[in-house]
Design a protein around this motif. Structure first.
Motif, PDB file in Angstrom:
ATOM      1  N   MET A  54      -2.184   2.492   9.623  1.00 23.84           N
ATOM      2  CA  MET A  54      -2.122   1.262   8.853  1.00 23.84           C
ATOM      3  C   MET A  54      -2.994   1.319   7.604  1.00 23.84           C
ATOM      4  O   MET A  54      -2.741   0.602   6.635  1.00 23.84           O
ATOM      5  CB  MET A  54      -2.520   0.082   9.733  1.00 23.84           C
ATOM      6  CG  MET A  54      -1.594  -0.084  10.946  1.00 23.84           C
ATOM      7  SD  MET A  54       0.173  -0.033  10.511  1.00 23.84           S
ATOM      8  CE  MET A  54       0.338  -1.586   9.638  1.00 23.84           C
ATOM      9  N   SER A  55      -4.010   2.182   7.600  1.00 27.32           N
ATOM     10  CA  SER A  55      -4.779   2.372   6.361  1.00 27.32           C
ATOM     11  C   SER A  55      -3.871   2.907   5.267  1.00 27.32           C
ATOM     12  O   SER A  55      -3.907   2.442   4.122  1.00 27.32           O
ATOM     13  CB  SER A  55      -5.948   3.332   6.604  1.00 27.32           C
ATOM     14  OG  SER A  55      -6.893   2.754   7.469  1.00 27.32           O
ATOM     15  N   GLY A  56      -3.045   3.888   5.612  1.00 26.41           N
ATOM     16  CA  GLY A  56      -2.095   4.416   4.634  1.00 26.41           C
ATOM     17  C   GLY A  56      -1.076   3.381   4.205  1.00 26.41           C
ATOM     18  O   GLY A  56      -0.691   3.308   3.026  1.00 26.41           O
ATOM     19  N   PHE A  57      -0.648   2.552   5.135  1.00 26.13           N
ATOM     20  CA  PHE A  57       0.328   1.508   4.828  1.00 26.13           C
ATOM     21  C   PHE A  57      -0.228   0.528   3.801  1.00 26.13           C
ATOM     22  O   PHE A  57       0.419   0.203   2.801  1.00 26.13           O
ATOM     23  CB  PHE A  57       0.701   0.788   6.128  1.00 26.13           C
ATOM     24  CG  PHE A  57       1.752  -0.276   5.969  1.00 26.13           C
ATOM     25  CD1 PHE A  57       3.093   0.063   5.937  1.00 26.13           C
ATOM     26  CD2 PHE A  57       1.407  -1.612   5.853  1.00 26.13           C
ATOM     27  CE1 PHE A  57       4.076  -0.912   5.794  1.00 26.13           C
ATOM     28  CE2 PHE A  57       2.368  -2.595   5.703  1.00 26.13           C
ATOM     29  CZ  PHE A  57       3.707  -2.237   5.680  1.00 26.13           C
ATOM     30  N   ILE A  58      -1.436   0.042   4.020  1.00 24.65           N
ATOM     31  CA  ILE A  58      -2.056  -0.930   3.110  1.00 24.65           C
ATOM     32  C   ILE A  58      -2.420  -0.289   1.772  1.00 24.65           C
ATOM     33  O   ILE A  58      -2.269  -0.901   0.706  1.00 24.65           O
ATOM     34  CB  ILE A  58      -3.296  -1.559   3.760  1.00 24.65           C
ATOM     35  CG1 ILE A  58      -2.889  -2.391   4.990  1.00 24.65           C
ATOM     36  CG2 ILE A  58      -4.061  -2.422   2.763  1.00 24.65           C
ATOM     37  CD1 ILE A  58      -1.993  -3.561   4.673  1.00 24.65           C
ATOM     38  N   ASP A  59      -2.894   0.958   1.810  1.00 22.36           N
ATOM     39  CA  ASP A  59      -3.296   1.628   0.570  1.00 22.36           C
ATOM     40  C   ASP A  59      -2.122   1.766  -0.400  1.00 22.36           C
ATOM     41  O   ASP A  59      -2.309   1.724  -1.623  1.00 22.36           O
ATOM     42  CB  ASP A  59      -3.884   3.007   0.876  1.00 22.36           C
ATOM     43  CG  ASP A  59      -5.273   2.912   1.504  1.00 22.36           C
ATOM     44  OD1 ASP A  59      -5.855   1.820   1.467  1.00 22.36           O
ATOM     45  OD2 ASP A  59      -5.751   3.927   2.037  1.00 22.36           O
ATOM     46  N   GLY A  60      -0.929   1.958   0.128  1.00 20.64           N
ATOM     47  CA  GLY A  60       0.237   2.076  -0.742  1.00 20.64           C
ATOM     48  C   GLY A  60       0.484   0.810  -1.547  1.00 20.64           C
ATOM     49  O   GLY A  60       0.808   0.856  -2.735  1.00 20.64           O
ATOM     50  N   TRP A  61       0.293  -0.351  -0.917  1.00 20.89           N
ATOM     51  CA  TRP A  61       0.436  -1.620  -1.627  1.00 20.89           C
ATOM     52  C   TRP A  61      -0.650  -1.769  -2.690  1.00 20.89           C
ATOM     53  O   TRP A  61      -0.379  -2.219  -3.808  1.00 20.89           O
ATOM     54  CB  TRP A  61       0.349  -2.783  -0.631  1.00 20.89           C
ATOM     55  CG  TRP A  61       1.534  -2.884   0.258  1.00 20.89           C
ATOM     56  CD1 TRP A  61       1.783  -2.159   1.390  1.00 20.89           C
ATOM     57  CD2 TRP A  61       2.658  -3.754   0.096  1.00 20.89           C
ATOM     58  NE1 TRP A  61       2.987  -2.527   1.946  1.00 20.89           N
ATOM     59  CE2 TRP A  61       3.537  -3.507   1.176  1.00 20.89           C
ATOM     60  CE3 TRP A  61       2.992  -4.716  -0.847  1.00 20.89           C
ATOM     61  CZ2 TRP A  61       4.732  -4.191   1.327  1.00 20.89           C
ATOM     62  CZ3 TRP A  61       4.185  -5.402  -0.692  1.00 20.89           C
ATOM     63  CH2 TRP A  61       5.038  -5.144   0.377  1.00 20.89           C
TER      64      TRP A  61
END
Length: 404
Positions: free
Chosen positions: A112-119
């Motif tokens: 989820m860190s990668g998920f949020i970082d993309g935004w």
């Protein structure tokens, strides 16, 4: 507040890419092979958000995020799937409750860190997120509580479904952005005012569709004597090529009609095979002794589909104050994706994304379930919504009731 189709498409792509990045991280950690099957944006009643998680036991992690976008994200594994993942990291780890829990938290944190970082990268800002909170249970337990002061019954939800290749594992990523920050960002990322749709009008249309589903359920009850309830109604937005994936690979029996006017498009009433047999026999004057679909079953389904479709289309015409006609129902009996694929291809000649209207009905009396899917022309739907008077929202239920 308005959102435009371009920004909806951009945000859907961002959610999909974030899910792909999260999935790639998981695959790298576990050695398993998985793909993101479908990502969509859904406008749905908050109480209906976890409908897909209602039956079963799940584990996962929740995060709160804050910044230019604020809200919550949830990573959900079915219980059996989480055990497969934990054992791939630590052989036998699923037998140790503490080990299994810490493994899920570790996996969730990385994904989820990668998920949020993309935004955050797209918005050129920083979005902070909380440490992962382990959650377990059924649908309601897996989802975050509404934020304090939330005054909207309908919320935007981003959901990605991920499928494993050769493994009996699945998981979901839900993102619950707070309404006002999301609407502000969507408004800034769009290019043209002509493409914009007022959010309050989408909400009115969603409510109108819910009323139509409730009346369709009442029509089923009137024809069959079976007490039927409308369960879920949602308005989703997804790339046109993902539309058939919304229905899946199960086999369905039902009807398809094409409607013309503003808006135009297709409407499907679909029953799984067992439901089709049961509901058709409830409509017949004599008992049938058949386990498979006969011509009589199909004729009954065609009649039921016609009545349900007429109510929906006429209800839209009444609320949207436009003229909508529809063709006679065409009986379909095939895998869900095979039914929807040629319809999506026709709509896809004119648009890259689609609004999909989904409703479900269920009954406790017999094994029966039905789904209603509408695939309207995007530009015509925007035109109809542009002309819709929001102040008529209080009249929607009464108007729909009189039309059936």
């Amino acid at each position: 507040m308005k959102v435009d189709v371009q920004s909806l498409g951009t945000f859907n792509r961002l959610a999909h890419e974030g899910a792909e990045q999260a999935t790639a991280s998981l695959c790298q950690m576990t050695g398993l092979d998985a793909v993101v099957d479908v990502t969509k944006i859904t406008l749905v009643d908050r109480a209906d958000v976890g409908e897909q998680l209602a039956d079963g036991e799940f584990v996962g992690v929740q995060f709160a995020f804050d910044g230019e976008l604020a809200g919550d994200t949830v990573l959900v594994f079915d219980r059996a799937g989480s055990e497969t993942i934990v054992d791939s990291l630590v052989p036998g780890g699923s037998d140790d409750e503490a080990m299994a829990r810490s493994s899920v938290e570790e996996i969730g944190n990385i994904m989820m860190s990668g998920f949020i970082d993309g935004w955050a990268d797209f918005l050129e800002t920083t979005i902070e997120h909380s440490p992962p909170e382990y959650v377990t249970g059924d649908g309601a337990a897996m989802l975050p509580d509404p934020p304090e002061g939330a005054n909207r019954d309908q919320v935007f939800v981003f959901k990605s479904e991920i499928e494993w290749v050769g493994e009996s594992v699945s998981f979901y990523i839900y993102m619950f952005p707070e309404y006002d920050p999301l609407a502000d960002v969507m408004a800034r990322t769009g290019d043209t005012e002509d493409d914009a749709i007022p959010i309050d009008k989408l909400e009115v249309f969603n409510e109108m569709t819910k009323d139509g589903t409730q009346q369709a359920a009442a029509n089923v009850e009137m024809m069959t004597g079976i007490e039927t309830e409308a369960e879920v109604t949602r308005l989703s937005f997804a790339p046109i090529e993902d539309v058939p994936k919304q229905v899946g690979t199960d086999t369905y029996v039902g009807t398809v009609v094409e409607f013309t006017g503003v808006p135009s498009g297709f409407l499907l009433v679909l029953f799984d095979e067992a439901s089709a047999v049961h509901i058709a026999e409830a409509m017949m004057p004599v008992e049938m002794d058949a386990e498979e679909l006969t011509d009589q079953h199909k004729a009954a389904i065609e009649e039921l589909g016609n009545i349900m479709t007429s109510g929906f289309v006429d209800g839209w015409a009444n609320v949207l104050q436009t003229s909508v006609e529809h063709t006679p129902p065409r009986l379909v009996h095939d895998m869900g994706r095979a039914i929807v694929d040629p319809l999506a291809a026709q709509v896809g000649q004119y648009q890259e994304h689609a609004f999909i209207i989904d409703s479900e009905m269920r009954t406790d009396d017999i094994a029966f379930g039905a789904e209603i899917h509408a695939l309207p022309n995007e530009k015509e739907l925007r035109q109809a919504l542009d002309e819709l008077l929001v102040e008529r929202a209080d009249e929607t239920e009464a108007d729909v009731e009189t039309i059936f």
